[in-house]
Enzyme design. Sequence first.
Site, PDB file in Angstrom:
ATOM      1  N   ARG A  61    -109.652  36.564  -3.848  1.00 36.12           N
ATOM      2  CA  ARG A  61    -108.742  37.496  -3.173  1.00 36.12           C
ATOM      3  C   ARG A  61    -109.546  38.429  -2.263  1.00 36.12           C
ATOM      4  O   ARG A  61    -109.126  38.737  -1.143  1.00 36.12           O
ATOM      5  CB  ARG A  61    -107.957  38.323  -4.213  1.00 36.12           C
ATOM      6  CG  ARG A  61    -107.109  39.421  -3.579  1.00 36.12           C
ATOM      7  CD  ARG A  61    -106.247  40.153  -4.598  1.00 36.12           C
ATOM      8  NE  ARG A  61    -105.470  41.213  -3.952  1.00 36.12           N
ATOM      9  CZ  ARG A  61    -104.585  41.979  -4.574  1.00 36.12           C
ATOM     10  NH1 ARG A  61    -104.346  41.805  -5.861  1.00 36.12           N
ATOM     11  NH2 ARG A  61    -103.918  42.914  -3.924  1.00 36.12           N
ATOM     12  N   TYR A 106     -93.372  44.786   2.802  1.00 38.82           N
ATOM     13  CA  TYR A 106     -94.362  43.834   3.312  1.00 38.82           C
ATOM     14  C   TYR A 106     -94.247  43.591   4.811  1.00 38.82           C
ATOM     15  O   TYR A 106     -95.186  43.076   5.431  1.00 38.82           O
ATOM     16  CB  TYR A 106     -94.284  42.506   2.549  1.00 38.82           C
ATOM     17  CG  TYR A 106     -95.110  42.527   1.275  1.00 38.82           C
ATOM     18  CD1 TYR A 106     -96.475  42.284   1.316  1.00 38.82           C
ATOM     19  CD2 TYR A 106     -94.535  42.809   0.053  1.00 38.82           C
ATOM     20  CE1 TYR A 106     -97.250  42.314   0.161  1.00 38.82           C
ATOM     21  CE2 TYR A 106     -95.293  42.845  -1.113  1.00 38.82           C
ATOM     22  CZ  TYR A 106     -96.650  42.599  -1.050  1.00 38.82           C
ATOM     23  OH  TYR A 106     -97.415  42.629  -2.187  1.00 38.82           O
ATOM     24  N   ARG A 156    -108.106  46.044  -1.157  1.00 39.83           N
ATOM     25  CA  ARG A 156    -107.259  46.157  -2.357  1.00 39.83           C
ATOM     26  C   ARG A 156    -107.860  45.379  -3.542  1.00 39.83           C
ATOM     27  O   ARG A 156    -107.786  45.838  -4.674  1.00 39.83           O
ATOM     28  CB  ARG A 156    -105.849  45.636  -2.014  1.00 39.83           C
ATOM     29  CG  ARG A 156    -104.860  45.676  -3.166  1.00 39.83           C
ATOM     30  CD  ARG A 156    -104.528  47.090  -3.631  1.00 39.83           C
ATOM     31  NE  ARG A 156    -103.795  47.053  -4.898  1.00 39.83           N
ATOM     32  CZ  ARG A 156    -103.753  48.041  -5.777  1.00 39.83           C
ATOM     33  NH1 ARG A 156    -104.354  49.195  -5.522  1.00 39.83           N
ATOM     34  NH2 ARG A 156    -103.086  47.921  -6.904  1.00 39.83           N
ATOM     35  N   ASN A 171     -98.492  33.905  -6.788  1.00 36.33           N
ATOM     36  CA  ASN A 171     -98.444  34.044  -5.337  1.00 36.33           C
ATOM     37  C   ASN A 171     -99.310  33.003  -4.625  1.00 36.33           C
ATOM     38  O   ASN A 171    -100.055  32.296  -5.285  1.00 36.33           O
ATOM     39  CB  ASN A 171     -98.950  35.450  -4.968  1.00 36.33           C
ATOM     40  CG  ASN A 171     -97.800  36.435  -4.878  1.00 36.33           C
ATOM     41  OD1 ASN A 171     -96.753  36.123  -4.324  1.00 36.33           O
ATOM     42  ND2 ASN A 171     -98.007  37.627  -5.412  1.00 36.33           N
ATOM     43  N   CYS A 199     -89.897  37.225  -7.153  1.00 37.20           N
ATOM     44  CA  CYS A 199     -90.850  38.270  -6.758  1.00 37.20           C
ATOM     45  C   CYS A 199     -90.366  39.622  -7.254  1.00 37.20           C
ATOM     46  O   CYS A 199     -89.165  39.872  -7.303  1.00 37.20           O
ATOM     47  CB  CYS A 199     -90.953  38.288  -5.237  1.00 37.20           C
ATOM     48  SG  CYS A 199     -91.806  39.716  -4.562  1.00 37.20           S
ATOM     49  N   ASP A 200     -91.318  40.500  -7.582  1.00 38.79           N
ATOM     50  CA  ASP A 200     -90.915  41.816  -8.103  1.00 38.79           C
ATOM     51  C   ASP A 200     -90.869  42.913  -7.036  1.00 38.79           C
ATOM     52  O   ASP A 200     -90.557  44.046  -7.347  1.00 38.79           O
ATOM     53  CB  ASP A 200     -91.854  42.243  -9.234  1.00 38.79           C
ATOM     54  CG  ASP A 200     -93.269  42.524  -8.733  1.00 38.79           C
ATOM     55  OD1 ASP A 200     -93.554  42.296  -7.542  1.00 38.79           O
ATOM     56  OD2 ASP A 200     -94.078  42.976  -9.547  1.00 38.79           O
TER      57      ASP A 200
HETATM   58  P1  NAD Z   1    -105.591  37.551 -12.580  1.00 34.21           P
HETATM   59  O1  NAD Z   1    -106.694  36.955 -11.785  1.00 34.21           O
HETATM   60  O2  NAD Z   1    -105.889  38.714 -13.444  1.00 34.21           O
HETATM   61  O3  NAD Z   1    -104.970  36.427 -13.525  1.00 34.21           O
HETATM   62  C1  NAD Z   1    -104.728  35.142 -13.136  1.00 34.21           C
HETATM   63  C2  NAD Z   1    -105.188  34.170 -14.227  1.00 34.21           C
HETATM   64  O4  NAD Z   1    -104.866  32.855 -13.777  1.00 34.21           O
HETATM   65  C3  NAD Z   1    -106.695  34.186 -14.514  1.00 34.21           C
HETATM   66  O5  NAD Z   1    -106.934  34.409 -15.873  1.00 34.21           O
HETATM   67  C4  NAD Z   1    -107.160  32.817 -14.073  1.00 34.21           C
HETATM   68  O6  NAD Z   1    -108.207  32.293 -14.852  1.00 34.21           O
HETATM   69  C5  NAD Z   1    -105.901  31.999 -14.219  1.00 34.21           C
HETATM   70  N1  NAD Z   1    -105.887  30.768 -13.433  1.00 34.21           N
HETATM   71  C6  NAD Z   1    -106.342  30.582 -12.178  1.00 34.21           C
HETATM   72  N2  NAD Z   1    -106.137  29.319 -11.788  1.00 34.21           N
HETATM   73  C7  NAD Z   1    -105.535  28.677 -12.815  1.00 34.21           C
HETATM   74  C8  NAD Z   1    -105.079  27.351 -13.015  1.00 34.21           C
HETATM   75  N3  NAD Z   1    -105.183  26.443 -12.038  1.00 34.21           N
HETATM   76  N4  NAD Z   1    -104.515  27.044 -14.209  1.00 34.21           N
HETATM   77  C9  NAD Z   1    -104.407  27.962 -15.172  1.00 34.21           C
HETATM   78  N5  NAD Z   1    -104.816  29.244 -15.044  1.00 34.21           N
HETATM   79  C10 NAD Z   1    -105.378  29.591 -13.873  1.00 34.21           C
HETATM   80  O7  NAD Z   1    -104.458  37.900 -11.541  1.00 34.21           O
HETATM   81  P2  NAD Z   1    -103.288  38.983 -11.578  1.00 34.21           P
HETATM   82  O8  NAD Z   1    -103.581  40.045 -10.596  1.00 34.21           O
HETATM   83  O9  NAD Z   1    -103.000  39.377 -12.948  1.00 34.21           O
HETATM   84  O10 NAD Z   1    -102.072  38.173 -10.945  1.00 34.21           O
HETATM   85  C11 NAD Z   1    -101.592  36.966 -11.466  1.00 34.21           C
HETATM   86  C12 NAD Z   1    -100.651  36.337 -10.498  1.00 34.21           C
HETATM   87  O11 NAD Z   1     -99.414  37.010 -10.477  1.00 34.21           O
HETATM   88  C13 NAD Z   1    -101.131  36.319  -9.044  1.00 34.21           C
HETATM   89  O12 NAD Z   1    -100.766  35.111  -8.439  1.00 34.21           O
HETATM   90  C14 NAD Z   1    -100.376  37.455  -8.430  1.00 34.21           C
HETATM   91  O13 NAD Z   1    -100.307  37.334  -7.039  1.00 34.21           O
HETATM   92  C15 NAD Z   1     -99.056  37.256  -9.120  1.00 34.21           C
HETATM   93  N6  NAD Z   1     -98.094  38.349  -9.041  1.00 34.21           N
HETATM   94  C16 NAD Z   1     -96.910  38.073  -8.446  1.00 34.21           C
HETATM   95  C17 NAD Z   1     -95.935  39.021  -8.347  1.00 34.21           C
HETATM   96  C18 NAD Z   1     -94.687  38.667  -7.617  1.00 34.21           C
HETATM   97  O14 NAD Z   1     -93.994  39.508  -7.129  1.00 34.21           O
HETATM   98  N7  NAD Z   1     -94.333  37.388  -7.478  1.00 34.21           N
HETATM   99  C19 NAD Z   1     -96.141  40.285  -8.901  1.00 34.21           C
HETATM  100  C20 NAD Z   1     -97.358  40.558  -9.505  1.00 34.21           C
HETATM  101  C21 NAD Z   1     -98.331  39.574  -9.593  1.00 34.21           C
HETATM  102  C1  G6P Z   2     -96.151  43.347  -5.559  1.00 27.10           C
HETATM  103  C2  G6P Z   2     -95.788  42.013  -4.979  1.00 27.10           C
HETATM  104  C3  G6P Z   2     -96.665  40.959  -5.583  1.00 27.10           C
HETATM  105  C4  G6P Z   2     -98.119  41.286  -5.380  1.00 27.10           C
HETATM  106  C5  G6P Z   2     -98.428  42.638  -5.932  1.00 27.10           C
HETATM  107  C6  G6P Z   2     -99.835  43.055  -5.554  1.00 27.10           C
HETATM  108  O1  G6P Z   2     -95.821  43.407  -6.907  1.00 27.10           O
HETATM  109  O2  G6P Z   2     -94.457  41.666  -5.165  1.00 27.10           O
HETATM  110  O3  G6P Z   2     -96.327  39.739  -5.003  1.00 27.10           O
HETATM  111  O4  G6P Z   2     -98.942  40.329  -6.012  1.00 27.10           O
HETATM  112  O5  G6P Z   2     -97.542  43.583  -5.409  1.00 27.10           O
HETATM  113  O6  G6P Z   2    -100.196  44.159  -6.287  1.00 27.10           O
HETATM  114  P1  G6P Z   2    -101.713  44.544  -6.512  1.00 27.10           P
HETATM  115  O7  G6P Z   2    -101.632  45.757  -7.369  1.00 27.10           O
HETATM  116  O8  G6P Z   2    -102.370  43.375  -7.206  1.00 27.10           O
HETATM  117  O9  G6P Z   2    -102.279  44.792  -5.169  1.00 27.10           O
HETATM  118 MN    MN Z   3     -94.165  39.462  -4.667  1.00 23.45          MN
END
Ligand code: NAD
Ligand code: G6P
Ligand code: MN
Length: 439
Positions: free
Chosen positions: A93, A262, A282, A147, A169-170
């Site tokens: 990232r 966004y 970030r 994501n 998405c949140d």
């Molecule tokens: P993080 O890096 O702390 O956790 C992600 C985990 O996924 C890690 O432990 C990693 O080892 C694991 N991983 C990576 N590739 C993998 C694979 N191919 N198979 C199994 N496990 C795998 O990340 P985070 O900041 O906690 O975020 C997690 C995800 O949630 C991200 O994609 C983030 O963008 C997403 N997210 C989405 C929203 C939304 O609105 N949709 C909101 C918050 C977070």
């Molecule tokens: C929001 C979005 C997520 C994104 C996150 C990033 O929750 O909906 O899609 O992954 O923000 O937050 P962060 O704290 O990791 O920058």
């Molecule tokens: Mn999102």
Amino acid sequence: MKKFSVVIAGGGSTFTPGIVLMLLENQHRFPLKEIKFYDNDGARQEIIAEACKILLKEKAPEIAFSYGTDPKAAFSDVDFVMAHIRVGKYPMRELDEKIPLRHGVVGQETCGPGGIAYGMRSIGGVLELVDYMEQYSPNAWMLNYSNPAAIVAEATRRLRPNAKILNICDMPIGIEGRMAQIAGLKSRKEMRVRYYGLNHFGWWTRIEDLEGNDLMPKIKEHVARHGYVPNSASHAEASWNDTFAKAKDVWALDPDTLPNTYLKYYLYPDYVVAHSNPEHTRANEVMEHREKQVFTACTEIVKAGNSAAGELEIDEHASYIVDLATAIAFNTQERMLLIVPNRGAIPNFDPEAMVEIPCLVGSSGPEPLQVGSIPLFQQGLMGQQVAVEKLVVEAWTEHSYQKLWQAITLSKTVPSASVAKSILDDLIEANKAYWPELK
Ligand code: NAD
Ligand code: G6P
Ligand code: MN
């Protein structure tokens, strides 16, 4: 009441403990018999999982718990897969954000070239989870918030069209929480909304209370002055607070609607670049704060053998995941914003685009609501962005350098094809371990 089995994929995520606490708080409406964690990084997951094991033993010993890196064990006999993986984790990232900035372009997790790079890594990871689910628990549903959700959703539409996957998405939930506060309501659940767009790329067109009174004028009056920063103190970190404040300028472009935060990356990229530190983005903030805090707390809990030893916060707003799970499990027909194929919901927009719109959700999945025709401004912006997302999926499938160059060039955050090419060449170098080799 029936009890459910859930596997959390990306068990090592910084969000996992908060989600486990949230699941525990919601046992009255979404009772669990088993929680499993799955991750492909066993060492990272172990710290989170051992702490959650202690927590679960204290608070809900009746829920079976296990974790591991074996897909068969993890994906067998589950009703739901809750997926939040980050392929490449925070170090990648960081590069997604820093590489475009080196070229004077927005460096962001899900928007612009950084989001495209992340998409090229995520597609394969999420498809793999879908395939494990279909192989080991063919009746299960996957609730995906990995994501970049827009690109992942387009990839699953194209490459796994029959998969039982719901992409959510949140961000709208977070913004609606602020809107409710601005409107003087206790919760966003006291509002009913109309919204359309793409993921991280949309607009509210109507917000009313449950009696049908229009709340838009009051909210707009506030947004015109303060963006989505409410009057009472909010807990957001400085960088998020800037994003919520900047919504004021995003709103000014189309005062008929209220925007997703966004959009600032697409409409004010020069401002975003000018306010970015190319040496500290970030990803660095998250590694220094959230990741450190969560892993320290988990380590302390494990060392002490009790959950009071470390501070883990419940992810209250993640209860939308339970809303979605219960909608499917108990056919609640709850109205939720999901990322689904357009198929005429917006009649003057690509029927094959993945759009984020209100749906009624029941046990057979989402039933999208009709949005109606949209104005030229949104149509133009969304058409360009959908083309970017589709080109990324085609580039990934066909291993096409040309299409990825086109995708980056087409992103509204990128000024020219030459800049796009320089960024792409740097991204290829950085993503060797994750991307298919492009021809
Ligand atoms: P993080 O890096 O702390 O956790 C992600 C985990 O996924 C890690 O432990 C990693 O080892 C694991 N991983 C990576 N590739 C993998 C694979 N191919 N198979 C199994 N496990 C795998 O990340 P985070 O900041 O906690 O975020 C997690 C995800 O949630 C991200 O994609 C983030 O963008 C997403 N997210 C989405 C929203 C939304 O609105 N949709 C909101 C918050 C977070
Ligand atoms: C929001 C979005 C997520 C994104 C996150 C990033 O929750 O909906 O899609 O992954 O923000 O937050 P962060 O704290 O990791 O920058
Ligand atoms: Mn999102």
